[in-house]
Write an enzyme that holds these catalytic residues in place. Structure first.
Site, PDB file in Angstrom:
ATOM      1  N   LYS A  43       1.957  -2.938   9.226  1.00  0.00           N
ATOM      2  CA  LYS A  43       2.872  -2.152   8.966  1.00  0.00           C
ATOM      3  C   LYS A  43       3.909  -2.935   9.549  1.00  0.00           C
ATOM      4  O   LYS A  43       4.175  -3.448  10.458  1.00  0.00           O
ATOM      5  CB  LYS A  43       2.688  -0.975   9.800  1.00  0.00           C
ATOM      6  CG  LYS A  43       3.830   0.182   9.822  1.00  0.00           C
ATOM      7  CD  LYS A  43       3.195   1.247  10.080  1.00  0.00           C
ATOM      8  CE  LYS A  43       4.329   2.470  10.067  1.00  0.00           C
ATOM      9  NZ  LYS A  43       3.698   3.855   9.740  1.00  0.00           N
TER      10      LYS A  43
ATOM     11  N   LEU B  75       0.754  -1.392   0.099  1.00  0.00           N
ATOM     12  CA  LEU B  75      -0.028  -0.105   0.230  1.00  0.00           C
ATOM     13  C   LEU B  75       0.872   1.293   0.143  1.00  0.00           C
ATOM     14  O   LEU B  75       0.456   2.535  -0.665  1.00  0.00           O
ATOM     15  CB  LEU B  75      -1.016   0.043   1.289  1.00  0.00           C
ATOM     16  CG  LEU B  75      -2.111  -1.285   1.255  1.00  0.00           C
ATOM     17  CD1 LEU B  75      -2.808  -1.152   2.598  1.00  0.00           C
ATOM     18  CD2 LEU B  75      -2.938  -1.070   0.203  1.00  0.00           C
TER      19      LEU B  75
ATOM     20  N   ASP C 219       2.221  12.695  15.142  1.00  0.00           N
ATOM     21  CA  ASP C 219       2.628  12.440  13.934  1.00  0.00           C
ATOM     22  C   ASP C 219       1.361  12.705  12.904  1.00  0.00           C
ATOM     23  O   ASP C 219       1.229  11.913  11.920  1.00  0.00           O
ATOM     24  CB  ASP C 219       3.323  10.924  13.726  1.00  0.00           C
ATOM     25  CG  ASP C 219       4.262  10.988  12.190  1.00  0.00           C
ATOM     26  OD1 ASP C 219       4.368  12.011  11.620  1.00  0.00           O
ATOM     27  OD2 ASP C 219       4.270   9.698  11.639  1.00  0.00           O
TER      28      ASP C 219
ATOM     29  N   GLY D 180       6.510   4.604   4.273  1.00  0.00           N
ATOM     30  CA  GLY D 180       6.875   5.893   4.833  1.00  0.00           C
ATOM     31  C   GLY D 180       8.159   6.018   5.405  1.00  0.00           C
ATOM     32  O   GLY D 180       9.168   5.317   5.060  1.00  0.00           O
ATOM     33  N   ASN D 181       8.511   6.780   6.386  1.00  0.00           N
ATOM     34  CA  ASN D 181       9.657   6.887   6.985  1.00  0.00           C
ATOM     35  C   ASN D 181      10.060   5.770   7.721  1.00  0.00           C
ATOM     36  O   ASN D 181      11.003   5.293   7.752  1.00  0.00           O
ATOM     37  CB  ASN D 181       9.460   8.185   7.826  1.00  0.00           C
ATOM     38  CG  ASN D 181       9.518   9.534   7.261  1.00  0.00           C
ATOM     39  OD1 ASN D 181      10.057   9.556   6.125  1.00  0.00           O
ATOM     40  ND2 ASN D 181       9.058  10.343   7.705  1.00  0.00           N
ATOM     41  N   GLY D 182       8.938   5.315   8.782  1.00  0.00           N
ATOM     42  CA  GLY D 182       9.281   4.231   9.427  1.00  0.00           C
ATOM     43  C   GLY D 182       9.160   2.853   9.019  1.00  0.00           C
ATOM     44  O   GLY D 182      10.059   2.039   9.488  1.00  0.00           O
TER      45      GLY D 182
HETATM   46  P1  ATP Z   1       5.171   7.766   8.569  1.00  0.00           P
HETATM   47  O1  ATP Z   1       5.881   6.481   8.564  1.00  0.00           O
HETATM   48  O2  ATP Z   1       5.541   8.782   8.990  1.00  0.00           O
HETATM   49  O3  ATP Z   1       3.738   7.417   9.339  1.00  0.00           O
HETATM   50  P2  ATP Z   1       3.482   7.621   6.299  1.00  0.00           P
HETATM   51  O4  ATP Z   1       2.319   7.705   6.762  1.00  0.00           O
HETATM   52  O5  ATP Z   1       3.651   8.301   4.712  1.00  0.00           O
HETATM   53  O6  ATP Z   1       4.779   7.969   7.241  1.00  0.00           O
HETATM   54  P3  ATP Z   1       3.194   4.628   6.407  1.00  0.00           P
HETATM   55  O7  ATP Z   1       2.594   4.602   7.777  1.00  0.00           O
HETATM   56  O8  ATP Z   1       4.153   3.462   6.197  1.00  0.00           O
HETATM   57  O9  ATP Z   1       3.745   5.910   5.747  1.00  0.00           O
HETATM   58  O10 ATP Z   1       1.853   4.486   5.118  1.00  0.00           O
HETATM   59  C1  ATP Z   1       2.360   4.151   3.873  1.00  0.00           C
HETATM   60  C2  ATP Z   1       1.153   4.312   3.128  1.00  0.00           C
HETATM   61  O11 ATP Z   1       0.041   3.206   3.572  1.00  0.00           O
HETATM   62  C3  ATP Z   1      -0.107   5.528   3.638  1.00  0.00           C
HETATM   63  O12 ATP Z   1       0.283   6.517   2.778  1.00  0.00           O
HETATM   64  C4  ATP Z   1      -1.348   4.933   3.157  1.00  0.00           C
HETATM   65  O13 ATP Z   1      -1.829   5.151   2.051  1.00  0.00           O
HETATM   66  C5  ATP Z   1      -1.166   3.410   3.464  1.00  0.00           C
HETATM   67  N1  ATP Z   1      -1.781   3.018   4.592  1.00  0.00           N
HETATM   68  C6  ATP Z   1      -1.194   3.057   5.961  1.00  0.00           C
HETATM   69  N2  ATP Z   1      -2.082   2.289   6.832  1.00  0.00           N
HETATM   70  C7  ATP Z   1      -3.239   2.018   6.286  1.00  0.00           C
HETATM   71  C8  ATP Z   1      -4.270   1.314   6.379  1.00  0.00           C
HETATM   72  N3  ATP Z   1      -4.689   1.182   7.836  1.00  0.00           N
HETATM   73  N4  ATP Z   1      -5.101   1.085   5.724  1.00  0.00           N
HETATM   74  C9  ATP Z   1      -5.074   1.602   4.286  1.00  0.00           C
HETATM   75  N5  ATP Z   1      -3.962   2.002   3.802  1.00  0.00           N
HETATM   76  C10 ATP Z   1      -2.907   2.265   4.894  1.00  0.00           C
HETATM   77 MG    MG Z   2       1.636   6.497   8.645  1.00  0.00          MG
END
Ligand code: ATP
Ligand code: MG
Length: 282
Positions: free
Chosen positions: A37, A14, A130, A17-19
């Site tokens: 995640k 999907l 965040d 991100g950073n983490g």
């Molecule tokens: P950070 O690491 O700072 O949270 P981020 O939010 O951009 O940064 P991730 O949390 O890894 O990165 O999420 C990446 C992508 O995955 C999001 O932009 C979103 O589109 C998708 N995503 C995250 N959680 C869900 C979820 N529960 N259901 C559907 N899509 C999700």
């Molecule tokens: Mg996120």
């Protein structure tokens, strides 16, 4: 539910991100769809176990505007947590493909995010840390929910140590390394709402050529751009203005914001979210 890596089959990636990286997975024993995640952390096993323990608090965070938590586990040198899959996705992706959001949808997002933040803070003393468009999710029933809040101090530390914890949505006091409180989330909400209304990150115009550090310095030292009066309702412009008070003492808490005329108007409004999400470009 005892989640194990062996029981999860990845269906699609999907985003990252950073983490970490998020995938849509199926939990084979129950046939349920989840978002998983995976966070890679270079830390001692004891630290990873502490993070795992801290993440369990999420089991107690039950609210319609908080993404449900299904469980967390360690696998090799990675930490995974599984949460409710939100099928329309995050606000950043929706904004990138569809531009500025309609005002009534922004109203529902405002109310939903503030209810979620207020629940976390009042009931669990959790500050999000965040908040940004990618951590606000929507599903096809039209629910708006927040995710990725800072329940685990150790996880926040471990990620911060690698310097990827910085974001464009951080408040001036956070950038300065001062005390961080629920008002800092309100700042992040203000930047987010401005971005949804404009259809782009609000500081981009003058900051295109800046490095991330210069951008953060700009947030601390320079006046922020304001929403163009006349293009947006006056109560909304005022609401965003007070979220973006540079001085944390003059910035309202989520509970105080819930008394604002804009919030009250948005709360009374009925929004056909199902209709809106069904017409989005994916
Ligand atoms: P950070 O690491 O700072 O949270 P981020 O939010 O951009 O940064 P991730 O949390 O890894 O990165 O999420 C990446 C992508 O995955 C999001 O932009 C979103 O589109 C998708 N995503 C995250 N959680 C869900 C979820 N529960 N259901 C559907 N899509 C999700
Ligand atoms: Mg996120």
């Amino acid at each position: 539910l005892d989640l194990r890596s062996e029981d999860l089959q990845t269906l699609e990636e999907l985003g990252a991100g950073n983490g970490g990286t998020v995938s849509r997975v199926i939990h084979l024993p129950t046939k349920s769809i989840m978002a998983r995640k995976v966070i890679h952390i270079d830390a001692q096993p004891a630290v990873r176990k502490q993070i795992l323990r801290e993440l369990q608090i999420m089991h107690d965070c039950n609210h319609p505007n908080i993404v449900s938590f299904y469980g967390a586990f360690l696998h090799d040198s990675e930490i995974s947590y599984c949460m409710e899959y939100m099928d329309v996705g995050a606000l950043d992706g929706i904004c990138a493909k569809n531009g500025a959001f309609p005002m009534d949808v922004i109203g529902l997002i405002t109310v939903s995010v503030l209810k979620g933040l207020s629940y976390l803070y009042t009931n669990h003393k959790i500050v999000h840390r965040d908040l940004k468009p990618s951590n606000i999710l929507i599903n096809s029933t039209g629910m708006v929910k927040i995710c990725d809040f800072g329940v685990s101090g150790q996880l926040v530390n471990s990620i911060a140590n690698t310097f990827v914890g910085t974001s464009n949505y951080m408040s001036p006091e956070r950038i300065r390394g001062w005390n961080y409180g629920v008002q800092s989330d309100v700042w992040s909400l203000g930047i987010t709402l401005m971005e949804l209304a404009l259809g782009r990150f609000p500081l981009d115009a003058e900051c295109k050529s800046l490095t991330i550090l210069e951008l953060l310095q700009h947030i601390v030292n320079e006046p922020l751009p304001r929403l163009p009066r006349g293009e947006f309702p006056e109560d909304f412009c005022n609401f965003v203005d007070i979220c973006l008070a540079k001085n944390v003492e003059s910035r309202p808490s989520p509970d105080l914001l819930a008394k604002h005329p804009y919030y009250r108007r948005a709360e009374r409004e009925t929004v056909d979210m199902e209709h809106w999400v069904s017409h989005l470009h994916k």
